[in-house]
Design a protein around this motif. Sequence first.
Motif, PDB file in Angstrom:
ATOM      1  N   THR A 613      39.560  35.649  46.177  1.00  0.00           N
ATOM      2  CA  THR A 613      38.511  34.634  46.126  1.00  0.00           C
ATOM      3  C   THR A 613      37.243  35.242  46.721  1.00  0.00           C
ATOM      4  O   THR A 613      37.286  35.889  47.776  1.00  0.00           O
ATOM      5  N   VAL A 614      36.136  35.056  46.037  1.00  0.00           N
ATOM      6  CA  VAL A 614      34.856  35.638  46.477  1.00  0.00           C
ATOM      7  C   VAL A 614      33.848  34.515  46.681  1.00  0.00           C
ATOM      8  O   VAL A 614      33.730  33.612  45.838  1.00  0.00           O
ATOM      9  N   GLU A 615      33.157  34.567  47.816  1.00  0.00           N
ATOM     10  CA  GLU A 615      32.096  33.604  48.090  1.00  0.00           C
ATOM     11  C   GLU A 615      30.816  34.369  48.378  1.00  0.00           C
ATOM     12  O   GLU A 615      30.807  35.335  49.148  1.00  0.00           O
ATOM     13  N   GLY A 616      29.723  33.954  47.744  1.00  0.00           N
ATOM     14  CA  GLY A 616      28.433  34.616  47.947  1.00  0.00           C
ATOM     15  C   GLY A 616      27.353  33.938  47.128  1.00  0.00           C
ATOM     16  O   GLY A 616      27.494  32.788  46.705  1.00  0.00           O
ATOM     17  N   ILE A 617      26.266  34.666  46.899  1.00  0.00           N
ATOM     18  CA  ILE A 617      25.119  34.124  46.181  1.00  0.00           C
ATOM     19  C   ILE A 617      25.233  34.490  44.707  1.00  0.00           C
ATOM     20  O   ILE A 617      25.344  35.672  44.345  1.00  0.00           O
ATOM     21  N   SER A 618      25.175  33.472  43.862  1.00  0.00           N
ATOM     22  CA  SER A 618      25.275  33.673  42.422  1.00  0.00           C
ATOM     23  C   SER A 618      23.977  34.267  41.877  1.00  0.00           C
ATOM     24  O   SER A 618      22.885  33.761  42.163  1.00  0.00           O
ATOM     25  N   GLN A 619      24.100  35.344  41.104  1.00  0.00           N
ATOM     26  CA  GLN A 619      22.935  36.021  40.544  1.00  0.00           C
ATOM     27  C   GLN A 619      23.177  36.312  39.069  1.00  0.00           C
ATOM     28  O   GLN A 619      24.322  36.400  38.613  1.00  0.00           O
ATOM     29  N   LEU A 620      22.077  36.462  38.339  1.00  0.00           N
ATOM     30  CA  LEU A 620      22.151  36.736  36.913  1.00  0.00           C
ATOM     31  C   LEU A 620      21.232  37.907  36.614  1.00  0.00           C
ATOM     32  O   LEU A 620      20.015  37.754  36.527  1.00  0.00           O
ATOM     33  N   ALA A 621      21.800  39.109  36.540  1.00  0.00           N
ATOM     34  CA  ALA A 621      21.010  40.325  36.387  1.00  0.00           C
ATOM     35  C   ALA A 621      20.444  40.417  34.980  1.00  0.00           C
ATOM     36  O   ALA A 621      21.113  40.091  33.993  1.00  0.00           O
ATOM     37  N   ARG A 622      19.205  40.882  34.869  1.00  0.00           N
ATOM     38  CA  ARG A 622      18.567  41.037  33.561  1.00  0.00           C
ATOM     39  C   ARG A 622      19.245  42.152  32.763  1.00  0.00           C
ATOM     40  O   ARG A 622      19.287  42.096  31.538  1.00  0.00           O
ATOM     41  N   SER A 623      19.718  43.163  33.431  1.00  0.00           N
ATOM     42  CA  SER A 623      20.459  44.217  32.746  1.00  0.00           C
ATOM     43  C   SER A 623      21.890  44.176  33.243  1.00  0.00           C
ATOM     44  O   SER A 623      22.180  44.639  34.339  1.00  0.00           O
ATOM     45  N   GLY A 624      22.787  43.583  32.513  1.00  0.00           N
ATOM     46  CA  GLY A 624      24.186  43.466  32.937  1.00  0.00           C
ATOM     47  C   GLY A 624      24.676  42.057  32.789  1.00  0.00           C
ATOM     48  O   GLY A 624      25.371  41.721  31.842  1.00  0.00           O
ATOM     49  N   GLY A 625      24.274  41.188  33.694  1.00  0.00           N
ATOM     50  CA  GLY A 625      24.703  39.809  33.606  1.00  0.00           C
ATOM     51  C   GLY A 625      25.107  39.231  34.933  1.00  0.00           C
ATOM     52  O   GLY A 625      24.487  39.518  35.964  1.00  0.00           O
ATOM     53  N   ARG A 626      26.197  38.453  34.947  1.00  0.00           N
ATOM     54  CA  ARG A 626      26.590  37.690  36.126  1.00  0.00           C
ATOM     55  C   ARG A 626      27.053  38.599  37.263  1.00  0.00           C
ATOM     56  O   ARG A 626      27.757  39.571  37.032  1.00  0.00           O
ATOM     57  N   ARG A 627      26.641  38.251  38.457  1.00  0.00           N
ATOM     58  CA  ARG A 627      27.141  38.962  39.633  1.00  0.00           C
ATOM     59  C   ARG A 627      27.045  38.068  40.848  1.00  0.00           C
ATOM     60  O   ARG A 627      26.343  37.048  40.837  1.00  0.00           O
ATOM     61  N   ILE A 628      27.749  38.432  41.902  1.00  0.00           N
ATOM     62  CA  ILE A 628      27.714  37.712  43.172  1.00  0.00           C
ATOM     63  C   ILE A 628      27.413  38.715  44.274  1.00  0.00           C
ATOM     64  O   ILE A 628      28.040  39.778  44.354  1.00  0.00           O
ATOM     65  N   GLU A 629      26.445  38.383  45.130  1.00  0.00           N
ATOM     66  CA  GLU A 629      26.181  39.188  46.329  1.00  0.00           C
ATOM     67  C   GLU A 629      26.863  38.522  47.516  1.00  0.00           C
ATOM     68  O   GLU A 629      26.568  37.362  47.852  1.00  0.00           O
ATOM     69  N   VAL A 630      27.787  39.246  48.115  1.00  0.00           N
ATOM     70  CA  VAL A 630      28.501  38.734  49.282  1.00  0.00           C
ATOM     71  C   VAL A 630      27.590  38.881  50.501  1.00  0.00           C
ATOM     72  O   VAL A 630      27.113  39.978  50.814  1.00  0.00           O
ATOM     73  N   THR A 631      27.322  37.777  51.197  1.00  0.00           N
ATOM     74  CA  THR A 631      26.372  37.793  52.315  1.00  0.00           C
ATOM     75  C   THR A 631      27.041  37.478  53.650  1.00  0.00           C
ATOM     76  O   THR A 631      26.355  37.257  54.646  1.00  0.00           O
ATOM     77  N   ASP A 632      28.363  37.463  53.673  1.00  0.00           N
ATOM     78  CA  ASP A 632      29.090  37.175  54.908  1.00  0.00           C
ATOM     79  C   ASP A 632      30.286  38.119  54.991  1.00  0.00           C
ATOM     80  O   ASP A 632      30.927  38.399  53.972  1.00  0.00           O
ATOM     81  N   PRO A 633      30.628  38.637  56.175  1.00  0.00           N
ATOM     82  CA  PRO A 633      31.757  39.578  56.287  1.00  0.00           C
ATOM     83  C   PRO A 633      33.071  39.017  55.756  1.00  0.00           C
ATOM     84  O   PRO A 633      33.938  39.762  55.301  1.00  0.00           O
ATOM     85  N   GLY A 634      33.240  37.693  55.797  1.00  0.00           N
ATOM     86  CA  GLY A 634      34.484  37.100  55.306  1.00  0.00           C
ATOM     87  C   GLY A 634      34.374  36.568  53.897  1.00  0.00           C
ATOM     88  O   GLY A 634      35.177  35.704  53.493  1.00  0.00           O
ATOM     89  N   GLY A 635      33.420  37.088  53.146  1.00  0.00           N
ATOM     90  CA  GLY A 635      33.166  36.561  51.815  1.00  0.00           C
ATOM     91  C   GLY A 635      34.180  36.975  50.767  1.00  0.00           C
ATOM     92  O   GLY A 635      34.160  36.435  49.649  1.00  0.00           O
ATOM     93  N   VAL A 636      35.046  37.939  51.059  1.00  0.00           N
ATOM     94  CA  VAL A 636      36.091  38.349  50.120  1.00  0.00           C
ATOM     95  C   VAL A 636      37.444  38.145  50.797  1.00  0.00           C
ATOM     96  O   VAL A 636      37.710  38.709  51.867  1.00  0.00           O
ATOM     97  N   VAL A 637      38.304  37.318  50.158  1.00  0.00           N
ATOM     98  CA  VAL A 637      39.627  37.027  50.699  1.00  0.00           C
ATOM     99  C   VAL A 637      40.665  37.419  49.654  1.00  0.00           C
ATOM    100  O   VAL A 637      40.590  36.980  48.498  1.00  0.00           O
ATOM    101  N   VAL A 638      41.625  38.270  50.062  1.00  0.00           N
ATOM    102  CA  VAL A 638      42.695  38.710  49.163  1.00  0.00           C
ATOM    103  C   VAL A 638      43.906  37.811  49.364  1.00  0.00           C
ATOM    104  O   VAL A 638      44.331  37.545  50.500  1.00  0.00           O
ATOM    105  N   HIS A 639      44.506  37.315  48.269  1.00  0.00           N
ATOM    106  CA  HIS A 639      45.662  36.406  48.346  1.00  0.00           C
ATOM    107  C   HIS A 639      46.948  37.134  47.993  1.00  0.00           C
ATOM    108  O   HIS A 639      46.969  38.053  47.206  1.00  0.00           O
TER     109      HIS A 639
END
Length: 639
Positions: A613-639
């Motif tokens: 599960t990933v939590e961060g800021i939703s972004q839409l790159a002009r070259s590429g497309g959807r991405r998320i920038e993780v802005t917190d150390p706990g923004g990525v959780v492995v299940h």
Amino acid sequence: MLSHKQILTWIAATTVILAGTKATGWTATGTPFVVGTGLKNPIPWHVFYPTILVTVDPSAGMRDCYFQNAFTKAISPMTRTGPIPGAWEAYGSYQKWLLYLDPTIALPRLMSHDVDSGPNYTAAYSSYKQVGCGMSANRMIYGQYRANSVNGIYPVDLNFYNVQTGANTPHVVSDSEKMQFSHDGTTLVYRAVFGGQSGKIYGVLFSGGPEFLVSDHDGYAPSISGNLAAWYEPSGGGFNILAKDLSTGETRTVAFTTANPPRPSCANGTILWEDARNQGSSGIDIYGYDWASASEFPVTTAAGNQLNLIAGDDLVVWTSGSGNNQTLHAAKIVQPVTIADFRAISVTQNTVTLAWTSSGFANNPPTAYELRMRTDGPVTEANWASSTVVAGLPSPGAPGQPESFQVAGLSAGYHYFALKERLQDLSYSQLSTSVKAYCSAQPEAMEASEGSYISIAGVVEAVGADGAVYVQRDNAASALKVGLLTGQIPPPAGRNVIVTGRLEQDSVFYGPYLNASTVSDMVNNSTVRTYTMNQHTLGGNDSRFGGTAEGGLSNIWLSVRIAGRVWGISSSGNTWSFYLQDGSRPLDNSGQGVLVVTCFSPPPGLVDGSFATVEGISQLARSGGRRIEVTDPGGVVVH
């Protein structure tokens, strides 16, 4: 001898030259004006604003010296009795000091004169010729000829003489005959001739250190002002005017002239010279070159020959005429005064608060502001006179002071503002940029056109790795990216803020972007709302990237949470990235899924194929497309 690289390193380490006046865009001179008339052989020797050191010949075989205010015409004679007979010659001056040879005794001893208090000082006694170089504070640099020749020339060594203590110490001892001195109180430059060689241009700091090579070509009549040195070199029946930035080592040929001599002179980022391009019509003229903009401009093209050019501080000075009826002229070097940071810092339904930094100079400060407004388009020089005058502005503070002013009683819609300063000398600053503000209730503010200043209230979701602030709007399930003004400290996540900035297109991502923004911190905290995005809904209202239909929820820049399979883990420097396959079938990232970017270390167990599960800021790159920038150390959780 130091190499060019060594001397640049040494100059930078001393910081003395670098503290001098820098080239800042002096692009023109004001209208020439007359300082004195009916003079015989007037020679301006030095300029220390607004005073000119001048010599004239009051009668045959006599020479007089005085200090004249270029603007008030007030004259202050030297503290001595009457004119000096013989070949009187000034050797240099700076601020309150004058150096000259004393011909009243058999030996040509070097003298100095304190303009403020009047005493004369004598340099070290010598049976051999001395030459004046320059003076700063209470220390004189003078040249002492040696008794014996070296390779056919008589070297001149440079010495320090303290006029208060009488201490006399060597400064530069080298086997060259040094001449044609110029200085600005910090750096001394001169022509140095070695036996059997042509002359080269050298320099030395008043504070000490070795002499350094400015130019190894056959150069004449060097001039110095801050970081800029200028001189001339013979070339093809005329002379090239050259200049060098001592802080960077860059040398330029700024002009060619057949005027002989061209008398190059530096003043605050500008190189000036006597020019013969119009000799057939108007005689010898004076031109200038602005180092910062690499542009040339005329100073005077008046009829007749304009000679004896010298510049310093804010003035260019020269003479015209002949015989006993010569005229002393001057022109003020004009540095454009600009208001570089004119902006809006608050926009409401009926007010716009504008801010800027007071400009001008210590010797020419602002005395009044003039603010004008339009509703039909930007305020320009062309429509300045017809634009609405906004009254009530305060008196300006000193140059460099932050200023602000609220314009009230405005109607809804677009309003354009521009500002000028009136300066002490009654001139005006350049017109500021035109600020466009959109007055509206906050829900409609985002409807403004590009380039408009708007204000939005919201809560800070996070601060990105590049310093951008992401703000979740109070009145809508949407957010915006905020680029702060230089020097502003980003507020922490969860803080309620009002953001005022210029609505622009982000060059990397899609989505609303406020640039050059001011953030008013409302101190109280809120809980950031994190949106859980199911499959293809990440991407907002742009259906090209798996988002909802046009007109639906825009979740660009929002704090979001998605889940999916991990693959393609890679690292670059301190940044980690991977793709998250969230079950959608988007057209972005070549079908690889959502690109996740983080500057934090990956959690244990994050491997290709793991579920996260990933939590961060939703972004839409002009070259590429959807991405998320993780802005917190706990923004990525492995299940």
